[in-house]
Design a protein around this motif. Structure first.
Motif, PDB file in Angstrom:
ATOM      1  N   ALA A 159       0.815  -1.214   0.000  1.00 44.94           N
ATOM      2  CA  ALA A 159       0.000   0.000   0.000  1.00 44.94           C
ATOM      3  C   ALA A 159       0.850   1.265   0.000  1.00 44.94           C
ATOM      4  O   ALA A 159       0.440   2.297   0.516  1.00 44.94           O
ATOM      5  N   LEU A 160       2.044   1.145  -0.528  1.00 44.41           N
ATOM      6  CA  LEU A 160       2.932   2.307  -0.622  1.00 44.41           C
ATOM      7  C   LEU A 160       3.828   2.098  -1.831  1.00 44.41           C
ATOM      8  O   LEU A 160       4.039   0.980  -2.265  1.00 44.41           O
ATOM      9  N   GLN A 161       4.314   3.191  -2.371  1.00 42.80           N
ATOM     10  CA  GLN A 161       5.252   3.077  -3.486  1.00 42.80           C
ATOM     11  C   GLN A 161       6.524   3.862  -3.172  1.00 42.80           C
ATOM     12  O   GLN A 161       7.510   3.311  -2.731  1.00 42.80           O
ATOM     13  N   CYS A 162       6.488   5.194  -3.368  1.00 42.73           N
ATOM     14  CA  CYS A 162       7.728   5.938  -3.108  1.00 42.73           C
ATOM     15  C   CYS A 162       7.972   6.116  -1.622  1.00 42.73           C
ATOM     16  O   CYS A 162       9.086   6.377  -1.201  1.00 42.73           O
ATOM     17  N   GLY A 163       6.916   6.014  -0.811  1.00 41.43           N
ATOM     18  CA  GLY A 163       7.080   6.025   0.639  1.00 41.43           C
ATOM     19  C   GLY A 163       7.064   7.388   1.300  1.00 41.43           C
ATOM     20  O   GLY A 163       7.092   7.470   2.527  1.00 41.43           O
ATOM     21  N   ILE A 164       7.007   8.455   0.536  1.00 41.32           N
ATOM     22  CA  ILE A 164       7.159   9.777   1.161  1.00 41.32           C
ATOM     23  C   ILE A 164       5.921  10.160   1.965  1.00 41.32           C
ATOM     24  O   ILE A 164       6.024  10.792   3.007  1.00 41.32           O
ATOM     25  N   CYS A 165       4.738   9.765   1.490  1.00 41.16           N
ATOM     26  CA  CYS A 165       3.506  10.118   2.212  1.00 41.16           C
ATOM     27  C   CYS A 165       3.156   9.078   3.254  1.00 41.16           C
ATOM     28  O   CYS A 165       2.252   9.275   4.057  1.00 41.16           O
ATOM     29  N   THR A 166       3.838   7.928   3.201  1.00 38.98           N
ATOM     30  CA  THR A 166       3.446   6.766   3.995  1.00 38.98           C
ATOM     31  C   THR A 166       3.440   7.026   5.503  1.00 38.98           C
ATOM     32  O   THR A 166       2.476   6.652   6.186  1.00 38.98           O
ATOM     33  N   GLU A 206       7.133  14.493  -2.851  1.00 40.28           N
ATOM     34  CA  GLU A 206       8.390  15.016  -2.321  1.00 40.28           C
ATOM     35  C   GLU A 206       8.793  16.220  -3.166  1.00 40.28           C
ATOM     36  O   GLU A 206       9.060  16.077  -4.362  1.00 40.28           O
ATOM     37  N   PRO A 207       8.886  17.410  -2.584  1.00 38.26           N
ATOM     38  CA  PRO A 207       9.377  18.550  -3.366  1.00 38.26           C
ATOM     39  C   PRO A 207      10.826  18.308  -3.780  1.00 38.26           C
ATOM     40  O   PRO A 207      11.563  17.585  -3.109  1.00 38.26           O
ATOM     41  N   ARG A 208      11.220  18.930  -4.880  1.00 44.20           N
ATOM     42  CA  ARG A 208      12.611  18.778  -5.319  1.00 44.20           C
ATOM     43  C   ARG A 208      13.562  19.355  -4.261  1.00 44.20           C
ATOM     44  O   ARG A 208      13.219  20.299  -3.550  1.00 44.20           O
ATOM     45  N   ALA A 209      14.760  18.779  -4.187  1.00 44.19           N
ATOM     46  CA  ALA A 209      15.763  19.256  -3.235  1.00 44.19           C
ATOM     47  C   ALA A 209      17.139  18.968  -3.804  1.00 44.19           C
ATOM     48  O   ALA A 209      17.286  18.093  -4.667  1.00 44.19           O
ATOM     49  N   ALA A 210      18.127  19.709  -3.340  1.00 41.32           N
ATOM     50  CA  ALA A 210      19.497  19.509  -3.821  1.00 41.32           C
ATOM     51  C   ALA A 210      20.468  19.963  -2.739  1.00 41.32           C
ATOM     52  O   ALA A 210      20.251  20.994  -2.091  1.00 41.32           O
ATOM     53  N   ILE A 211      21.520  19.176  -2.543  1.00 39.58           N
ATOM     54  CA  ILE A 211      22.596  19.573  -1.626  1.00 39.58           C
ATOM     55  C   ILE A 211      23.912  19.491  -2.388  1.00 39.58           C
ATOM     56  O   ILE A 211      24.307  18.414  -2.840  1.00 39.58           O
ATOM     57  N   GLY A 212      24.558  20.629  -2.564  1.00 41.30           N
ATOM     58  CA  GLY A 212      25.832  20.658  -3.278  1.00 41.30           C
ATOM     59  C   GLY A 212      26.980  20.792  -2.290  1.00 41.30           C
ATOM     60  O   GLY A 212      26.868  21.526  -1.302  1.00 41.30           O
ATOM     61  N   ARG A 261      30.208  13.711  -8.372  1.00 40.02           N
ATOM     62  CA  ARG A 261      29.408  12.580  -7.906  1.00 40.02           C
ATOM     63  C   ARG A 261      27.970  13.052  -7.713  1.00 40.02           C
ATOM     64  O   ARG A 261      27.732  14.073  -7.054  1.00 40.02           O
ATOM     65  N   ILE A 262      27.039  12.311  -8.287  1.00 41.26           N
ATOM     66  CA  ILE A 262      25.629  12.647  -8.102  1.00 41.26           C
ATOM     67  C   ILE A 262      24.968  11.495  -7.364  1.00 41.26           C
ATOM     68  O   ILE A 262      25.113  10.333  -7.755  1.00 41.26           O
ATOM     69  N   VAL A 263      24.256  11.813  -6.297  1.00 45.59           N
ATOM     70  CA  VAL A 263      23.533  10.794  -5.544  1.00 45.59           C
ATOM     71  C   VAL A 263      22.053  11.149  -5.534  1.00 45.59           C
ATOM     72  O   VAL A 263      21.683  12.248  -5.125  1.00 45.59           O
ATOM     73  N   ALA A 264      21.247  10.230  -6.015  1.00 45.14           N
ATOM     74  CA  ALA A 264      19.795  10.376  -5.889  1.00 45.14           C
ATOM     75  C   ALA A 264      19.350   9.277  -4.941  1.00 45.14           C
ATOM     76  O   ALA A 264      19.207   8.127  -5.340  1.00 45.14           O
ATOM     77  N   PRO A 265      19.182   9.598  -3.649  1.00 40.95           N
ATOM     78  CA  PRO A 265      18.869   8.555  -2.658  1.00 40.95           C
ATOM     79  C   PRO A 265      17.400   8.145  -2.786  1.00 40.95           C
ATOM     80  O   PRO A 265      16.892   8.072  -3.910  1.00 40.95           O
ATOM     81  N   ASP A 266      16.714   7.866  -1.711  1.00 41.53           N
ATOM     82  CA  ASP A 266      15.274   7.616  -1.837  1.00 41.53           C
ATOM     83  C   ASP A 266      14.636   8.862  -2.432  1.00 41.53           C
ATOM     84  O   ASP A 266      14.921   9.986  -1.988  1.00 41.53           O
ATOM     85  N   VAL A 267      13.833   8.671  -3.452  1.00 42.87           N
ATOM     86  CA  VAL A 267      13.199   9.799  -4.128  1.00 42.87           C
ATOM     87  C   VAL A 267      11.687   9.608  -4.053  1.00 42.87           C
ATOM     88  O   VAL A 267      11.174   8.530  -4.368  1.00 42.87           O
ATOM     89  N   GLY A 268      11.008  10.653  -3.615  1.00 43.58           N
ATOM     90  CA  GLY A 268       9.582  10.568  -3.324  1.00 43.58           C
ATOM     91  C   GLY A 268       8.686  10.857  -4.497  1.00 43.58           C
ATOM     92  O   GLY A 268       7.948  11.825  -4.518  1.00 43.58           O
ATOM     93  N   GLY A 269       8.756   9.992  -5.494  1.00 38.73           N
ATOM     94  CA  GLY A 269       7.901  10.129  -6.675  1.00 38.73           C
ATOM     95  C   GLY A 269       8.536  11.059  -7.692  1.00 38.73           C
ATOM     96  O   GLY A 269       9.263  11.993  -7.351  1.00 38.73           O
ATOM     97  N   GLY A 270       8.287  10.768  -8.953  1.00 41.93           N
ATOM     98  CA  GLY A 270       8.871  11.580 -10.014  1.00 41.93           C
ATOM     99  C   GLY A 270       7.855  11.901 -11.098  1.00 41.93           C
ATOM    100  O   GLY A 270       7.564  13.056 -11.369  1.00 41.93           O
ATOM    101  N   PHE A 271       7.320  10.822 -11.718  1.00 40.67           N
ATOM    102  CA  PHE A 271       6.289  10.956 -12.762  1.00 40.67           C
ATOM    103  C   PHE A 271       6.794  11.764 -13.950  1.00 40.67           C
ATOM    104  O   PHE A 271       6.018  12.380 -14.670  1.00 40.67           O
TER     105      PHE A 271
END
Lengths: 159, 787
Positions: A98-105, B198-204, B242-252
């Motif tokens: 029941a979750l995908q990206c997990g951000i709202c979970t 998840e709003p976009r974010a960046a740490i340089g 180096r670019i790191v995209a860790p857990d990302v909260g949706g993209g679409f």
């Protein structure tokens, strides 16, 4: 401006922190206490990603000041599982995917737990209405609702 | 079928951390000594900047540095796809500076960056920056933009990015002129705002000791960001970036593109000598995340007297916004016009597409990207034609379907579909939707004063993006292969490094299932690593439903190399011929004997090669593979939506949503269902709720969740989803892709259902989003016309 000293209980543990007067509870949790489970999805109370409970009441922590938590009991997603043992809602979310990206979970779990505390036998419509304050862009809510209904049934059986 | 292999509904391995609040998203990361960036943005849609005075802001508490366009003269944010005009000339490609250079072109355009000890200090200081603007008229409407006058870019005449075509217009016009019936509709495909939660974010950051830059970012494709930002914008060599995209909260789609903020925090990090963190607030997301769709189209479908399609002609205007986002230009061309055959045998097709600059946020790919626009117009015009000619909706579709025995099928618009069975998905959707019971449900609705309608959509899409040779010939400036590295660790566990990126798709599970199936390992012996350019060799990332069909195939290729090498090792140890070694269920056996080695034993031997013949057998067990597909993949299916309309209020209730999709072989049915659900929700959102609206001055009126209607839990029903399977003919797994089907197939089904419900009143069209107000007005208009 001087900072405010706050004594509160977070997930059962007495916690003290200093915060700025204008600092939100969400920022305190995330930036001062490293409890990053609650997320900022909008900062305006429209998405529910920052949901926590204050003295058992479901709130958007982005609209609550850190200073307001003084003397209160705060519960967050980090306190939902019992050690490694998942809460029935977490377990059912896992079983239904029941979750995908997990951000709202985290916010949805906290909100769903609050629902079942108030209404252990919600209809599907009641569950949908209660969770309408929590936006999820990934799942279309189908599996979330199924998982909540399933967890409610299991919790009723267990009680 | 094993419990952990292909076809099993394995519980998602990534979920424990998300369920317990332990995911690590970019904004969850804080670095020692970190500063915070606030971007001062243009409040105007179009203005020249006469001067910027930052002196008061620079003196404000906590401010570390302030930069404007005058400080940051770097390369332009690049566009990855060059389209050519009808006359062969290249498209107009104006520059896109990360910080405005003398002019702003949309509300939200970056003007300055304030870096301070805290975000609150940066934001407060930004209010002290004095920008002297001369406001210019804004151009928002595409037709007005084409008329010239106000120019978004001074050197782009009539705001025309390109005027492109596909097909033989003369031939199509001839077929239309001689047709028994022609159905014509003007269609608006409404502009959408992606709204990943998840709003976009960046740490340089910059390490002076090593000279290495690091950027944590909310990206669907970290290697692409490294290439675009490093090579085109900041001139940082890849081995120092180096670019790191860790857990990302949706993209679409919205997190594919290289955005200004990524370049700003990376560029400024060595200047301030400390890490710099930027996180969008939701308002910034609304005005700076690339938007989606925004087409206006005239479509004509020509039919013979039996309802057979003879020709299709479309003329489309596509909004690019103020600048060309990374993949913007290919969306209304190669991801759109090439899909205009749909699932039908229409013999001749013409598409003319004008891409237009306006003073709005850039528009780019959003879930489906071009294919929803194609399926929407096809399924709307087919629905209308069936109504005009009195042919049942399923019948007109069956009459024109590409038959299941016609594959591979060459369409008149460049693509060759490899497989499909559109009758099968139509039949299963009609059964699951209980179409037979519709009349009774309609009567029951009417008895309580409601109108009920049933809408069909039969669609195909092209995904698994994409064969490098094909896209290269069409103007892509990148290859679209994928890489995988399979590292077998000495004790027999496996780490897979993939260039695909998971931001909700469940790759850590689906990919682990491929490993379990192929190498016979339990899931707890498999780790899927992604999202870090210092770990993964290279990758083109995740979009266009490509992760499994392209990234998964790369993994299969690398795993087959592992098996080949393992057989060599086993043959050596077991003193047998390599050709006699068989691999099954995680064991290497000498054929016809009981001599065997487990996968773990082979792995350990590879790293303890005490008696390897060094001239013929290398130590170690690790393989790399790149996979470039032969063709796109072609998922398709049928969506049937049933709605109930309240004629007194115009409120549309979505009562039933049935999707039968052919996405090829299904690796994890539970994950596939979830992907379908999410796509359906976004498709239904587009059809009923979501619409991005600008006023004439280029101010975004739908810039918050109070104004932009997102689908919420009480807006949607549960869905009925199922899969019919035809295997992809050109990859080893037979997989096609499921990420976008829901958003591609469902919008026309919703609108067709509403039109069906209102057809008795004489309503023939309703535009997206079909809000209660619009539906109510359509009902009133039809009633007035009837009187």
């Amino acid at each position: 401006m001087s900072q405010i000293h706050v004594t509160t209980k977070i997930n059962g543990d007495t916690t003290e922190y200093l915060c700025d007067p204008e600092e939100t509870l969400l920022d305190v949790l995330r930036d001062r206490l490293a409890l990053t489970g609650a997320k900022e999805g909008c900062g305006t109370g429209d998405c529910g990603a920052c949901s926590v409970t204050v003295d058992g009441r479901l709130v958007c922590s982005c609209l609550t000041l850190g200073a307001e938590a003084d003397g209160c009991e705060i519960d967050t997603i980090e306190g939902m599982a019992d050690g490694e043992k998942l809460h029935p809602l977490q377990q059912k979310f896992l079983e239904h995917a029941a979750l995908q990206c997990g951000i709202c979970t985290p916010g949805i779990l906290v909100a769903a737990k609050s629902l079942l505390e108030k209404n252990p036998s919600p209809t599907e419509e009641e569950a949908r209405y209660w969770l309408a304050g929590n936006l999820c862009r990934c799942t279309g809510y189908d599996k979330i609702i199924r998982a909540v209904m399933d967890a409610a049934e299991e919790m009723r059986r267990a009680s | 079928m094993s419990e952990t292999g292909i076809g099993a509904s394995v519980k998602r391995l990534e979920d424990y951390r998300f369920l317990t609040g332990r995911g690590t998203y970019t904004d969850d990361i804080n670095q020692p000594g970190q500063t915070h960036a606030y971007i001062l943005r243009s409040p105007h849609a179009h203005a020249t900047i006469n001067s910027i005075d930052t002196s008061a802001a620079a003196a404000a508490p906590g401010v570390v540095a302030i930069f404007t366009g005058a400080d940051m003269e770097v390369g332009s944010l690049p566009c990855g796809w060059q389209i050519h005009n009808k006359d062969g000339s290249p498209m107009a490609e104006p520059g896109h500076p990360p910080l405005a250079q003398g002019k702003v072109r949309h509300v939200g355009d970056q003007v300055a960056v304030v870096i301070a000890e805290t975000l609150a200090q940066a934001r407060s200081a930004a209010e002290l920056i004095e920008v002297d603007y001369s406001e210019l008229p804004a151009v928002v409407d595409m037709n007005k933009a084409l008329a010239g006058g106000t120019l978004v870019h001074d050197d782009v005449a009539d705001n025309l990015c390109y005027d492109w075509e596909l097909g033989d217009e003369g031939e199509v016009d001839k077929a239309i002129a001689g047709a028994h019936h022609v159905t014509e509709i003007d269609i608006v495909n409404n502009r959408l705002i992606p709204n990943a939660m998840e709003p976009r974010a960046a740490i340089g950051s910059f390490d002076r000791a090593t000279g290495e830059y690091t950027l944590y970012t909310t990206s669907q494709n970290p290697h692409v960001i490294r290439l675009l930002m490093g090579a085109f914008v900041l001139q940082i060599p890849e081995h120092k970036l180096r670019i790191v995209a860790p857990d990302v909260g949706g993209g679409f789609g919205s997190k594919i593109y290289h955005y200004a903020e990524e370049a700003i925090v990376t560029w400024a990090a060595p200047k301030v000598g400390r890490p710099i963190k930027w996180t969008a607030d939701r308002s910034e997301s609304f005005i700076t995340d690339a938007h989606g769709r925004d087409h206006i189209t005239n479509v004509k479908l020509a039919l013979d007297e039996s309802g057979k399609f003879l020709a299709l002609k479309v003329n489309t205007k596509a909004n690019m916004g103020a600048y060309l986002s990374t993949f913007a230009t290919c969306v209304p061309t190669y991801l759109y016009a090439t899909l205009l055959a749909g699932v039908y045998t229409t013999p001749v097709i013409y598409a003319g597409v004008k891409a237009i600059f306006t003073n709005t946020t850039p528009v780019d790919a959003y879930r489906g990207a071009g294919r929803p626009e194609a399926s929407y117009l096809i399924e709307r015009v087919v629905d209308r034609a069936a109504r005009e000619m009195g042919i049942p909706q399923d019948e007109i579709r069956r009459k024109n379907f590409i038959p299941r025995d016609a594959f591979p099928y060459q369409t008149p618009v460049a693509l060759e579909y490899d497989s499909g069975d559109y009758e099968a998905t139509l039949n299963s959707a009609m059964k699951n939707a209980d179409v037979d019971g519709f009349a009774a449900r309609k009567a029951a609705s009417e008895a309580k004063g409601k109108l009920r309608g049933l809408g069909y959509s039969t669609y195909v899409e092209a995904c698994g993006i994409a064969p490098s040779a094909v896209v290269g010939s069409l103007g892509a400036r990148a290859g679209l292969f994928e890489s995988a590295n399979v590292r077998v660790n000495p004790t027999g566990s496996v780490t897979i490094f993939t260039g695909s990126h998971s931001h909700g798709q469940g790759h850590e599970t689906t990919f682990a299932q491929l490993v379990s199936e192929t190498l016979g390992l339990p899931l707890d012996q498999v780790e899927i690593s992604h999202g870090d350019t210092n770990k993964v060799a290279f990758g083109m990332g995740t979009y266009g439903s490509r992760s499994l069909a392209v990234g998964g195939e790369a993994m299969m290729k690398a795993m087959n190399k592992i098996i080949d090498k393992s057989k060599k090792i086993a043959a050596h140890v077991l003193e047998a011929a390599e050709a006699d070694i068989e691999f099954k269920d995680g064991k290497f056996t000498v054929a016809g004997t009981d001599k065997e080695m487990t996968f773990g034993e082979v792995a350990l031997t590879a790293y303890v090669p005490h008696n390897f013949p060094h001239d013929t057998l290398e130590p170690g067990l690790e393989e790399q593979a790149f996979y470039d597909p032969m063709n796109f993949t072609y998922p398709g299916g049928c969506h049937i939506v049933e709605v109930e309309v309240d004629p007194d209020t115009g409120v549309v209730k979505v009562d039933r949503v049935t999707a039968s999709d052919d996405v090829g072989r299904v690796i994890n049915p539970m994950i596939v269902a979830g992907q379908t659900h999410g796509g359906l929700a976004q498709g239904i959102g587009q059809a009923l709720l979501e619409g991005c609206i600008y006023d004439d001055n280029g101010q975004l009126l739908t810039g918050s969740y109070m104004d932009y209607t997102m689908p919420r839990a009480d807006d949607l029903p549960n869905f009925s989803t199922s899969n019919e399977v035809t295997l992809c003919a050109h990859n080893s797994l037979g997989v096609k892709g499921v990420g976008e089907t829901g958003a591609i197939g469902s919008p026309p089904a919703v609108i067709n259902a509403i039109v069906d419900a209102l057809s008795g009143l004489g309503v023939t069209d309703i535009s997206m989003p079909a809000t209660p107000q619009k539906v109510w007005q359509a009902i009133q208009g039809a009633k007035a016309a009837a009187e």
